[in-house]
Design an enzyme around this catalytic site. Structure first.
Site, short mmCIF file in Angstrom:
data_model
loop_
_atom_site.label_atom_id
_atom_site.label_comp_id
_atom_site.label_asym_id
_atom_site.label_seq_id
_atom_site.Cartn_x
_atom_site.Cartn_y
_atom_site.Cartn_z
N LEU A 131 118.40 69.11 27.98
CA LEU A 131 117.59 70.30 28.27
C LEU A 131 118.27 71.17 29.32
O LEU A 131 118.14 72.40 29.31
CB LEU A 131 116.20 69.87 28.80
CG LEU A 131 115.26 69.22 27.79
CD1 LEU A 131 114.06 68.61 28.51
CD2 LEU A 131 114.79 70.25 26.77
N LEU B 123 120.87 59.49 23.16
CA LEU B 123 120.18 58.95 24.33
C LEU B 123 118.98 59.80 24.72
O LEU B 123 118.11 59.37 25.46
CB LEU B 123 121.12 58.94 25.55
CG LEU B 123 122.47 58.25 25.45
CD1 LEU B 123 123.27 58.53 26.73
CD2 LEU B 123 122.29 56.75 25.28
N GLY C 216 115.62 61.93 25.27
CA GLY C 216 114.22 61.65 25.00
C GLY C 216 113.50 61.25 26.27
O GLY C 216 114.08 61.22 27.35
N SER D 91 115.15 50.40 22.48
CA SER D 91 114.74 49.76 23.73
C SER D 91 114.14 48.38 23.48
O SER D 91 113.54 48.11 22.43
CB SER D 91 113.70 50.64 24.42
OG SER D 91 113.10 49.94 25.48
N ASN D 92 114.26 47.55 24.49
CA ASN D 92 113.58 46.25 24.48
C ASN D 92 112.07 46.43 24.33
O ASN D 92 111.38 45.51 23.89
CB ASN D 92 113.91 45.47 25.76
CG ASN D 92 113.34 46.11 27.01
OD1 ASN D 92 112.24 45.78 27.43
ND2 ASN D 92 114.07 47.04 27.63
N TYR E 267 105.77 54.57 24.10
CA TYR E 267 107.24 54.68 24.18
C TYR E 267 107.92 53.66 23.26
O TYR E 267 108.82 54.01 22.49
CB TYR E 267 107.65 54.47 25.64
CG TYR E 267 109.11 54.22 25.86
CD1 TYR E 267 110.05 55.23 25.71
CD2 TYR E 267 109.58 52.94 26.21
CE1 TYR E 267 111.41 54.99 25.92
CE2 TYR E 267 110.92 52.70 26.42
CZ TYR E 267 111.83 53.72 26.28
OH TYR E 267 113.17 53.49 26.47
N LYS F 170 110.42 54.00 19.81
CA LYS F 170 111.73 53.38 19.60
C LYS F 170 111.74 52.64 18.25
O LYS F 170 112.74 52.65 17.53
CB LYS F 170 112.07 52.45 20.76
CG LYS F 170 112.30 53.20 22.08
CD LYS F 170 113.42 54.22 21.95
CE LYS F 170 113.75 54.90 23.25
NZ LYS F 170 114.81 55.92 23.13
N1 LIG Z 1 118.01 53.08 31.32
C1 LIG Z 1 117.72 51.97 30.64
O1 LIG Z 1 117.90 50.86 31.13
C2 LIG Z 1 117.18 52.07 29.24
C3 LIG Z 1 116.57 50.94 28.66
C4 LIG Z 1 116.13 51.01 27.35
C5 LIG Z 1 116.29 52.18 26.62
N2 LIG Z 1 116.86 53.28 27.22
C6 LIG Z 1 116.98 54.50 26.43
O2 LIG Z 1 118.26 55.06 26.63
C7 LIG Z 1 118.18 56.48 26.66
C8 LIG Z 1 118.76 57.00 27.97
O3 LIG Z 1 118.07 56.39 29.05
P1 LIG Z 1 118.16 56.98 30.53
O4 LIG Z 1 117.80 55.88 31.43
O5 LIG Z 1 119.44 57.70 30.72
O6 LIG Z 1 116.95 58.01 30.50
P2 LIG Z 1 116.74 59.33 31.36
O7 LIG Z 1 115.29 59.62 31.39
O8 LIG Z 1 117.45 59.22 32.67
O9 LIG Z 1 117.48 60.45 30.50
C9 LIG Z 1 116.95 60.99 29.32
C10 LIG Z 1 117.45 62.40 29.16
O10 LIG Z 1 116.85 62.93 27.97
C11 LIG Z 1 116.55 64.29 28.23
N3 LIG Z 1 115.44 64.77 27.41
C12 LIG Z 1 114.12 64.43 27.50
N4 LIG Z 1 113.40 65.14 26.62
C13 LIG Z 1 114.27 65.95 25.96
C14 LIG Z 1 114.12 66.95 24.96
N5 LIG Z 1 112.93 67.26 24.44
N6 LIG Z 1 115.23 67.58 24.54
C15 LIG Z 1 116.45 67.28 25.05
N7 LIG Z 1 116.65 66.36 26.02
C16 LIG Z 1 115.57 65.70 26.46
C17 LIG Z 1 116.16 64.34 29.72
O11 LIG Z 1 116.35 65.66 30.24
C18 LIG Z 1 117.08 63.31 30.34
O12 LIG Z 1 118.23 63.89 30.91
C19 LIG Z 1 116.71 56.84 26.48
O13 LIG Z 1 116.48 57.14 25.11
C20 LIG Z 1 115.99 55.57 26.88
O14 LIG Z 1 114.75 55.46 26.21
C21 LIG Z 1 117.28 53.24 28.50
#
Ligand SMILES: NC(=O)c1ccc[n+]([C@@H]2O[C@H](COP(=O)([O-])OP(=O)(O)OC[C@H]3O[C@@H](n4cnc5c(N)ncnc54)[C@H](O)[C@@H]3O)[C@@H](O)[C@H]2O)c1
Length: 270
Positions: A33, A69, A71, A109-110, A134, A138
């Site tokens: 975004l 990634l 969302g 995700s888990n 959430y 997934k």
């Molecule tokens: N961090 C973890 O340990 C973990 C664990 C399981 C799953 N995940 C998944 O991995 C991915 C990345 O995780 P993260 O920790 O970096 O999350 P995060 O929340 O830090 O980053 C997600 C990014 O997605 C962007 N975003 C949200 N809505 C959007 C939209 N409508 N259009 C465009 N961009 C959008 C946000 O601006 C943000 O920068 C996610 O999908 C998350 O569900 C992460």
């Protein structure tokens, strides 16, 4: 694999990958975004709202592979999850199909399987048991991935990420920790391995207390380097400061299970 798009570029994992994927692919494009704060001159960034299919088509145009990634990455109100993760994920896969993208790696995700008890070991054949709206989003993304793989011929890899961090933060995360470099291994299998059609991997490092059978990933050559037991003392010390959580401590999804919980007061043994 020459041209690779990473969505969610400004988030925690996106920022991590900007460092770890540097030089791995000739052309990396980043999308979110808003741009990452430290975007360098010469980095290819496309601003896109996943909920707007025209934005998404512009972002995926010319790409060979996508790491999705972007969302909403925790539990949230239904409208938020619906737009960012359900509509957004559909737009991503559909735009990829229209633009001829060959491969997608989806950050699952888990929490798609969070309602399995911690004492149960599960593989990818266990039916989904989401622990949150959430987690449902997934599971939806994984199902969508299967549709686009088997009907439209994309090569799709879903990684059920545990918790990505430099070290596991507490007892639960000793079981689900994912070292950033190990995530890069899984992503590269998804983008490069010639035999990928549709796969679901657990995004976990070498965790002695792990709950997941990651045989599918190992078959594709995954060799995790992170060992969560190396961080055991610090993680258990942090755990000792947390309040007990009867539901969250029983199920794999932790607080995602106990939040809003008004179900059966008897904990499921299976
Ligand atoms: N961090 C973890 O340990 C973990 C664990 C399981 C799953 N995940 C998944 O991995 C991915 C990345 O995780 P993260 O920790 O970096 O999350 P995060 O929340 O830090 O980053 C997600 C990014 O997605 C962007 N975003 C949200 N809505 C959007 C939209 N409508 N259009 C465009 N961009 C959008 C946000 O601006 C943000 O920068 C996610 O999908 C998350 O569900 C992460």
């Amino acid at each position: 694999m020459k041209n690779v798009l990473v969505t969610g570029a400004s988030g925690k994992i996106g920022m991590c990958l900007r460092a770890l994927l540097k030089g791995v692919y000739p052309h990396l494009r980043w999308s979110d975004l808003k741009p990452p704060a430290d975007l360098a001159a010469g980095e290819d960034f496309v601003r896109a709202d996943l909920a707007d299919v025209r934005h998404v088509e512009a972002a995926v145009d010319g790409m060979d592979g996508i790491v999705h990634l972007g969302g909403f990455s925790v539990e949230g109100p239904w409208d938020t999850i619906l737009n960012a993760n359900i509509v957004g994920c559909y737009n991503l896969f559909e735009a990829a199909r229209r633009k001829g993208v060959k491969r997608i790696v989806f950050a699952s995700s888990n929490h798609a399987v969070g309602f399995y008890p911690r004492r149960r070991r599960i593989g990818i054949d266990a039916p989904v048991r989401p622990d949150s709206r959430y987690g449902v989003s997934k599971a939806f993304g994984e199902a969508l991935g299967a549709l686009y793989a088997f009907k439209h011929g994309l090569a799709v890899t879903c990684i059920r990420i545990g918790n990505l961090n430099d070290a596991p933060l507490d007892e639960r995360r000793l079981s689900i920790w994912l070292k950033p470099e190990d995530l890069v291994q899984l992503i590269r299998i998804g983008l490069e391995h010639p035999d990928i059609r549709y796969e679901v991997f657990f995004g976990a490092s070498d965790n002695a207390r792990g709950w997941w059978d990651n045989e599918a990933a190992f078959r594709f050559g995954y060799r995790p380097q992170g060992r969560s037991e190396d961080h055991r003392d610090a993680a258990l010390a942090a755990q000792a400061k947390l309040p007990p959580d009867r539901i969250g401590d029983w199920y794999q999804g932790g607080t995602f299970c106990s939040d809003e919980y008004d179900g059966d007061p008897d904990l499921s043994p299976i």
